[in-house]
Design a protein around this motif. Structure first.
Motif, mmCIF file in Angstrom:
data_model
loop_
_atom_site.group_PDB
_atom_site.id
_atom_site.type_symbol
_atom_site.label_atom_id
_atom_site.label_comp_id
_atom_site.label_asym_id
_atom_site.label_seq_id
_atom_site.Cartn_x
_atom_site.Cartn_y
_atom_site.Cartn_z
ATOM 1 N N PHE A 51 98.011 49.614 0.961
ATOM 2 C CA PHE A 51 98.659 51.034 0.423
ATOM 3 C C PHE A 51 97.488 51.645 -0.531
ATOM 4 O O PHE A 51 97.211 52.770 -0.317
ATOM 5 C CB PHE A 51 99.872 50.776 -0.347
ATOM 6 C CG PHE A 51 100.502 52.027 -1.209
ATOM 7 C CD1 PHE A 51 100.000 52.306 -2.327
ATOM 8 C CD2 PHE A 51 101.211 52.776 -0.613
ATOM 9 C CE1 PHE A 51 100.396 53.375 -3.240
ATOM 10 C CE2 PHE A 51 101.845 53.843 -1.041
ATOM 11 C CZ PHE A 51 101.470 54.320 -2.244
ATOM 12 N N SER B 88 103.197 46.597 -7.429
ATOM 13 C CA SER B 88 103.787 46.922 -6.166
ATOM 14 C C SER B 88 103.772 48.236 -5.562
ATOM 15 O O SER B 88 103.370 49.222 -6.370
ATOM 16 C CB SER B 88 105.272 46.586 -6.518
ATOM 17 O OG SER B 88 105.845 47.834 -7.286
ATOM 18 N N VAL B 89 104.078 48.487 -4.534
ATOM 19 C CA VAL B 89 104.202 49.843 -3.880
ATOM 20 C C VAL B 89 104.887 50.569 -4.453
ATOM 21 O O VAL B 89 104.914 51.904 -4.927
ATOM 22 C CB VAL B 89 104.196 49.669 -2.314
ATOM 23 C CG1 VAL B 89 104.551 51.201 -1.519
ATOM 24 C CG2 VAL B 89 103.186 49.014 -1.537
ATOM 25 N N ASP B 90 106.195 49.975 -4.723
ATOM 26 C CA ASP B 90 107.004 51.098 -5.298
ATOM 27 C C ASP B 90 106.845 51.254 -6.638
ATOM 28 O O ASP B 90 106.587 52.488 -7.192
ATOM 29 C CB ASP B 90 108.444 50.260 -5.640
ATOM 30 C CG ASP B 90 109.482 50.606 -4.234
ATOM 31 O OD1 ASP B 90 110.407 49.738 -4.136
ATOM 32 O OD2 ASP B 90 109.165 51.526 -3.619
ATOM 33 N N GLN C 8 105.153 58.541 -1.323
ATOM 34 C CA GLN C 8 106.451 58.499 -1.181
ATOM 35 C C GLN C 8 106.904 58.367 0.452
ATOM 36 O O GLN C 8 107.522 57.385 0.674
ATOM 37 C CB GLN C 8 107.193 59.698 -1.381
ATOM 38 C CG GLN C 8 107.209 59.794 -3.119
ATOM 39 C CD GLN C 8 107.929 61.050 -3.666
ATOM 40 O OE1 GLN C 8 107.777 62.092 -3.010
ATOM 41 N NE2 GLN C 8 108.210 61.053 -4.655
ATOM 42 N N SER C 9 105.964 58.703 1.207
ATOM 43 C CA SER C 9 106.113 58.620 2.632
ATOM 44 C C SER C 9 105.585 57.539 3.348
ATOM 45 O O SER C 9 105.828 56.730 4.393
ATOM 46 C CB SER C 9 105.412 59.849 3.688
ATOM 47 O OG SER C 9 103.962 59.783 3.417
ATOM 48 N N ASN C 10 104.990 56.620 2.374
ATOM 49 C CA ASN C 10 104.427 55.446 2.739
ATOM 50 C C ASN C 10 104.828 53.967 1.726
ATOM 51 O O ASN C 10 104.099 53.137 1.826
ATOM 52 C CB ASN C 10 102.656 55.503 2.568
ATOM 53 C CG ASN C 10 102.048 56.152 3.803
ATOM 54 O OD1 ASN C 10 101.869 55.633 4.860
ATOM 55 N ND2 ASN C 10 101.937 57.499 3.411
ATOM 56 N N ARG C 11 106.062 54.585 1.327
ATOM 57 C CA ARG C 11 106.764 53.513 0.416
ATOM 58 C C ARG C 11 107.090 52.149 1.097
ATOM 59 O O ARG C 11 107.104 51.177 0.486
ATOM 60 C CB ARG C 11 107.877 54.265 -0.241
ATOM 61 C CG ARG C 11 108.477 53.579 -1.353
ATOM 62 C CD ARG C 11 109.644 54.311 -1.951
ATOM 63 N NE ARG C 11 109.608 53.968 -3.289
ATOM 64 C CZ ARG C 11 110.064 54.984 -4.266
ATOM 65 N NH1 ARG C 11 110.025 56.136 -4.110
ATOM 66 N NH2 ARG C 11 109.894 54.574 -5.714
ATOM 67 N N LYS C 12 107.124 52.120 2.403
ATOM 68 C CA LYS C 12 107.524 51.016 3.283
ATOM 69 C C LYS C 12 106.421 50.100 3.526
ATOM 70 O O LYS C 12 106.575 48.978 4.196
ATOM 71 C CB LYS C 12 108.233 51.288 4.409
ATOM 72 C CG LYS C 12 109.601 52.162 4.197
ATOM 73 C CD LYS C 12 110.369 52.337 5.595
ATOM 74 C CE LYS C 12 111.722 52.928 5.414
ATOM 75 N NZ LYS C 12 112.081 53.533 3.989
ATOM 76 N N GLU C 13 105.262 50.353 3.183
ATOM 77 C CA GLU C 13 104.138 49.645 3.526
ATOM 78 C C GLU C 13 104.243 48.303 2.557
ATOM 79 O O GLU C 13 104.449 48.375 1.322
ATOM 80 C CB GLU C 13 102.693 50.379 2.826
ATOM 81 C CG GLU C 13 101.316 49.491 2.893
ATOM 82 C CD GLU C 13 101.134 48.970 4.106
ATOM 83 O OE1 GLU C 13 101.022 49.792 5.439
ATOM 84 O OE2 GLU C 13 101.094 47.686 4.454
ATOM 85 N N GLN C 14 104.061 47.061 3.289
ATOM 86 C CA GLN C 14 104.475 46.098 2.715
ATOM 87 C C GLN C 14 103.313 45.361 2.015
ATOM 88 O O GLN C 14 103.279 44.466 0.954
ATOM 89 C CB GLN C 14 104.721 45.116 3.845
ATOM 90 C CG GLN C 14 105.894 45.102 4.536
ATOM 91 C CD GLN C 14 107.259 45.312 3.552
ATOM 92 O OE1 GLN C 14 107.593 44.575 2.542
ATOM 93 N NE2 GLN C 14 107.947 46.471 3.634
#
Ligand SMILES: CSC[C@H]1O[C@H](OP(=O)(O)O)[C@H](O)[C@@H]1O
Length: 348
Positions: A74, A111-113, A63-69
């Motif tokens: 990831f 996806s990361v999400d 959750q803290s790395n959710r912004k990894e593109q």
């Protein structure tokens, strides 16, 4: 129900087991680093409970790395975090089992999400499943017992070592719900005192009769004829049934065999490691000397003494009369009968 680990919306709440029995302190953790520290310090302990905590630790990281593109970055970083969690306590296979289960289900995420959602759902499934599994272990354990029996147990394999009910203590929980009376003898379980501090506390919370003995009293107690069975938990069960559990378990098994007392291990399938052939292959965690040399912060020996502090020992399968699992009580040829739990078709 006493719950050692709960998760809600990015916060893992842990009952700090180092503070029991005097204080019920709950830690609110939001990072994987805090989870690793809690596992290392035994704030949370017990094979299934540390598996659940580690799984939620991965969720916090994700959750803290959710912004990894970059999804591949990831996933690679997730594996690194998983390995860091596995290294905290190498003997209890449930930790690696839980973490590997999360890695498997997230591997197919597109996806990361999507990966974050999948990890969160799988960690919650592990938690929910463990509660039902422990209750089922209690059901199967009761088939070995009768009203009024006195059982000797070691360390703490109770509700606070799992998602609830426990493994070795699960029969006590179920008996209480069925107005069946079971009595417990709890060994102190030096050096960390999980028996004196946790099992006594947990059983008294439930109103269950419990007698505390020191570890050195166990053989005498088994010789006395007052114990109908020994029931303990497990941290890793090898393919042949050899079982790693808290240090001191082996002594109980040898004494139980000597004095004709049935010796049972209670554990979920997630504690059975069919990839580890025998007990000789199970890594035994060694812990800090201070656990042995100090009690409540006061030294009880010399400043210069050398210390050996293995946290677990291995009981050869020949000393185990039955392994109580959620699939039933496994006996006899453990190599064949444990394997059949994972490959039912092959057993015919
Ligand atoms: C169901 S708990 C299993 C197992 O884990 C405990 O070890 P620790 O207190 O060091 O985490 C103990 O060996 C229990 O029997």
């Amino acid at each position: 129900m006493i719950t050692a680990v709960t998760y809600n919306d990015g916060v893992v709440t842990l009952l700090d087991q180092r503070k029991l029995p005097g204080d019920s302190v709950f830690l609110k953790l939001t990072t994987v680093e805090e989870i690793k520290a809690a596992i290392l310090s035994l704030s949370v302990r017990g094979a299934p409970a540390i598996g659940i905590a580690a799984a939620y630790g991965l969720v916090l990281w994700a959750q803290s790395n959710r912004k990894e593109q970059d999804l591949n970055v990831f996933k690679q970083s997730l594996i690194t975090e998983a390995n860091g969690l596995k290294a905290t306590r190498p003997t209890a296979v449930n930790l690696a089992w839980a973490v590997d289960r999360l890695l498997r289900v997230s591997d197919t995420a597109a996806s990361v999400d999507g990966a974050v959602e999948t990890l969160t759902q799988e960690a919650q499934k592990i938690d929910e499943e463990d509660l039902l599994i422990c209750k089922t272990i209690g059901e199967h354990g009761l088939t070995l017992l009768k009203d009024g029996d006195t059982l000797l147990t070691h360390c703490n394999a109770g509700g606070i070592a799992t998602a609830g009910y426990g493994t070795a203590l699960a029969p006590f929980y179920l008996a209480r719900e069925r107005n069946m009376t079971l009595h417990a003898y709890a060994t102190e379980t030096r050096p960390v005192g999980q028996g004196a501090r946790l099992t006594v506390w947990e059983l008294e919370q439930l109103g269950i009769d419990v007698t505390l003995i020191t570890d050195s009293m166990a053989a005498h107690t088994l010789q006395s004829g007052r114990i109908q069975a020994v029931i303990v938990g497990a941290d890793r069960i090898a393919a042949n049934g050899d079982t790693a559990n808290k240090i001191g378990t082996l002594s109980l098994a040898v004494a139980a065999k000597a004095f004709g007392v049935p010796f049972y291990v209670a554990a979920p399938l997630s504690t059975i490691d069919v990839h580890t052939a025998t007990g000789a292959d199970i890594p035994i965690e060694e812990r800090a000397a201070e656990e042995v040399t100090h009690v409540h912060g006061r030294i009880i020996t010399t400043e210069t003494v050398r210390v050996y502090n293995p946290a677990f020992d291995v009981t050869p399968h020949q000393y185990i009369d039955g392994i109580i699992t959620e699939k039933g009580v496994i006996r006899g040829d453990y190599q064949t009968n444990l394997s059949a739990l994972f490959h039912p078709a092959a057993s015919h």
